[in-house]
Scaffold this motif. Sequence first.
Motif, PDB file in Angstrom:
ATOM      1  N   GLN A 264       1.542 -27.570 -18.652  1.00 60.87           N
ATOM      2  CA  GLN A 264       1.823 -26.158 -18.380  1.00 60.87           C
ATOM      3  C   GLN A 264       0.538 -25.363 -18.172  1.00 60.87           C
ATOM      4  O   GLN A 264       0.502 -24.425 -17.380  1.00 60.87           O
ATOM      5  N   GLY A 265      -0.533 -25.754 -18.863  1.00 60.85           N
ATOM      6  CA  GLY A 265      -1.811 -25.088 -18.672  1.00 60.85           C
ATOM      7  C   GLY A 265      -2.341 -25.294 -17.273  1.00 60.85           C
ATOM      8  O   GLY A 265      -2.904 -24.370 -16.659  1.00 60.85           O
ATOM      9  N   LYS A 266      -2.162 -26.498 -16.739  1.00 63.18           N
ATOM     10  CA  LYS A 266      -2.619 -26.783 -15.374  1.00 63.18           C
ATOM     11  C   LYS A 266      -1.845 -25.924 -14.374  1.00 63.18           C
ATOM     12  O   LYS A 266      -2.420 -25.406 -13.402  1.00 63.18           O
ATOM     13  N   THR A 267      -0.550 -25.755 -14.608  1.00 58.43           N
ATOM     14  CA  THR A 267       0.263 -24.910 -13.733  1.00 58.43           C
ATOM     15  C   THR A 267      -0.201 -23.457 -13.790  1.00 58.43           C
ATOM     16  O   THR A 267      -0.347 -22.787 -12.761  1.00 58.43           O
TER      17      THR A 267
ATOM     18  N   MET B 221      -2.570 -21.662  -8.231  1.00 57.96           N
ATOM     19  CA  MET B 221      -2.263 -20.531  -7.365  1.00 57.96           C
ATOM     20  C   MET B 221      -0.760 -20.304  -7.250  1.00 57.96           C
ATOM     21  O   MET B 221      -0.316 -19.203  -6.956  1.00 57.96           O
ATOM     22  N   VAL B 222       0.037 -21.344  -7.445  1.00 60.21           N
ATOM     23  CA  VAL B 222       1.490 -21.247  -7.331  1.00 60.21           C
ATOM     24  C   VAL B 222       2.100 -21.336  -8.720  1.00 60.21           C
ATOM     25  O   VAL B 222       1.972 -22.350  -9.402  1.00 60.21           O
ATOM     26  N   GLY B 223       2.751 -20.266  -9.144  1.00 58.28           N
ATOM     27  CA  GLY B 223       3.361 -20.252 -10.466  1.00 58.28           C
ATOM     28  C   GLY B 223       2.369 -20.012 -11.582  1.00 58.28           C
ATOM     29  O   GLY B 223       2.719 -20.137 -12.761  1.00 58.28           O
ATOM     30  N   GLY B 224       1.118 -19.677 -11.237  1.00 60.20           N
ATOM     31  CA  GLY B 224       0.094 -19.465 -12.253  1.00 60.20           C
ATOM     32  C   GLY B 224      -0.638 -18.152 -12.058  1.00 60.20           C
ATOM     33  O   GLY B 224      -0.235 -17.289 -11.259  1.00 60.20           O
TER      34      GLY B 224
ATOM     35  N   LEU C  71       2.974 -12.783 -15.926  1.00 58.89           N
ATOM     36  CA  LEU C  71       3.915 -13.864 -15.611  1.00 58.89           C
ATOM     37  C   LEU C  71       5.018 -13.920 -16.658  1.00 58.89           C
ATOM     38  O   LEU C  71       4.739 -14.016 -17.859  1.00 58.89           O
ATOM     39  N   THR C  72       6.266 -13.866 -16.228  1.00 58.17           N
ATOM     40  CA  THR C  72       7.384 -13.979 -17.166  1.00 58.17           C
ATOM     41  C   THR C  72       7.727 -15.426 -17.475  1.00 58.17           C
ATOM     42  O   THR C  72       8.480 -15.713 -18.400  1.00 58.17           O
ATOM     43  N   GLU C  73       7.215 -16.349 -16.700  1.00 55.59           N
ATOM     44  CA  GLU C  73       7.370 -17.784 -16.920  1.00 55.59           C
ATOM     45  C   GLU C  73       6.037 -18.451 -16.592  1.00 55.59           C
ATOM     46  O   GLU C  73       5.265 -17.923 -15.778  1.00 55.59           O
TER      47      GLU C  73
END
Length: 655
Positions: free
Chosen positions: A555-558, A562-565, A630-632
């Motif tokens: 999750q840290g990598k995400t 740039m996408v989702g982070g 970010l909410t997710e």
Amino acid sequence: MLLSLHVPLGAEDAAEVKGESGLVLEVATAGGKDLRLSKRAALAVGKGESPSALLAAGKYSATWHGMLNLEKRSRVYFSFEGTGAAELFIDGESVLKEAGEMGEGETERLRLNSGQVPIKVVYTSPEDGAGGFRLMWRGREFSKEPVPASVLVHEKSEPLEKAMLVRRGRALFAELKCSQCHEGGKGMPEAGEMAPSLAGVGSRLDAGWMEAWLKDPKSMRAHARMPQVLKNEEDAQHVAAYLEGLKEAEPAKLAGNKAAGGKLFHDLGCIACHRSESGQDMASWATAPIDLFNAGHKYEEGALVAFLKNPGKHHAATRMPDFALEDKEAADLAAFVRSLSSKEKPSFSNGDAAKGKQIVVESHCSQCHEGVEASSASYQPLAAIAKKGSSDKSCLKKGSAVDYGLNAADSEALNAFLEDAQGVKSLAYFNKAEYAHRQFENLNCASCHQMDTQAAELGAVHQFSAKYAGHSEEENTEEAAHGAIAPPALTYIGEKLTIDYMERLFGGKLEYRTRPWVTQRMPAFPSRDALLAEGFAAAYGLGKEEDRGNAEVEQGKTLFGMVGGFGCAACHGAGEAKPIAVFEAPGVNLQFAGDRLRMDFYHRWMRDPQRIDPQTIMPKYFVDENATTLTEPLEGDGQKQMEAIWNWMQSLNEK
């Protein structure tokens, strides 16, 4: 919010502060009391370590007092971190008490008026004298953090001035190598340091230069600590002849490029510590620079290159930093330094080496210098001379057999140290935080780095070397204004960097550069690496950090991406991956961030980067107490999101 900024105050702000920076710290043990300045209400003392430089190890109490200097009316909460017992007083009223493993308690919300608010903290260590303490606070617009040095001030007092004078004398006593003759205990690391080794010196230093130096060191370097031992020119000629005959394998002679060396001189910021031309105004330097326009005559051909590549080879305690120069760089820099010579090369009289050897024995030069004929000498112990000061045949007296040529201020400090009841005994004691403070000054770290309210000196003098790099003074001024030549500030060093990282950094053992775009390089000080690292941490109330996170990384990598982070990958590299879309300047590679940062500081930075560094272009991702933009993922929990990035950064170190 207590302060619009709590980073080091600029010159225009500093003028508004009433009082001197820092708090007064009184440390008391069963053996006595000691006063000193403390930039922060924080300390860390290891088992068997002295809680203050002039006191023996053991259980102690520490009392900080002074004032909070607040820009505006504030609503804050205070708390403690550490082990032991502590009590906080604000404007004379007790507002918090805690004991044991501290950190659970917190004051009620306190309303403090702008201006200066009296503060006192009383801390008592555990029975064995080992433990640490930090005073923390939080406000409506900032999360919990150590109370910063920039809001702490005190008023001058005669007892404090006297105590600081004793400390100055203690540092001078060690710097002048007095302990090599007058044994007084060597718990203080500097007290055991030797002067440069003279083994093979005849292959390194020019004989004419050595003769001129021996005649009168201060004529060659105004602030030389080498005393004038020889009382006539003839003795200097003989000793120089003896030293000229001490040979070793001569270093290889490497041709260098003067122009390339001049550019390197400028890029490394050497002008911060060295005056390159006699016409440069000495008043431009806050700390007296060492002149280089006579250095070209000092070294034999090839020896200057060898010295620049390994400054500590013949003098472990040298203040000259090791820049890990390559052969060509050292040769170029040596060629440039030689080109600065403004005087004729000193002549060598070719004295009698045998007589010189005898003079060296009679003068007991081996007390400070290895590599020369040894001699036995008996000097009075410090306890016997402590009350005599500059009387009798003391080295502090003008015209004595060993004349240091001390100015009035240095003589006053040394006498204050010798006459203090705890002064002489204190050479057997050691406090890491005070050692780091002394070395910060001794190594002239402030020449390149900003620290709290103290601006880096390089900005004032870098213009003098601009022409060597082909820059105009205007270009250099503009470059400095944009931060292109600015090494990082050290304001938060002890709470920001891990001890392990600092030790490798100071020891020259890092295999990477954190900021390769900065023209200056962080040099190494190998003889001081571990003690400096531990000392800087202790000054902020911290020891070795054990918790480095857990193994969950995906999750840290995400979140890094740039996408989702958060889009960190735009400015920051991660291991071998390069940044994607740098704006003004690249950020540090996050592989290095995970290696060097303390976890607590990382979280403070991620919550509000501008609070720590108002000049940073790092965006703020927290929109309220614990929610980010970010909410997710992780249900929008900002703390968990930042922990995920942290854990992922730790995994980069393992690759």
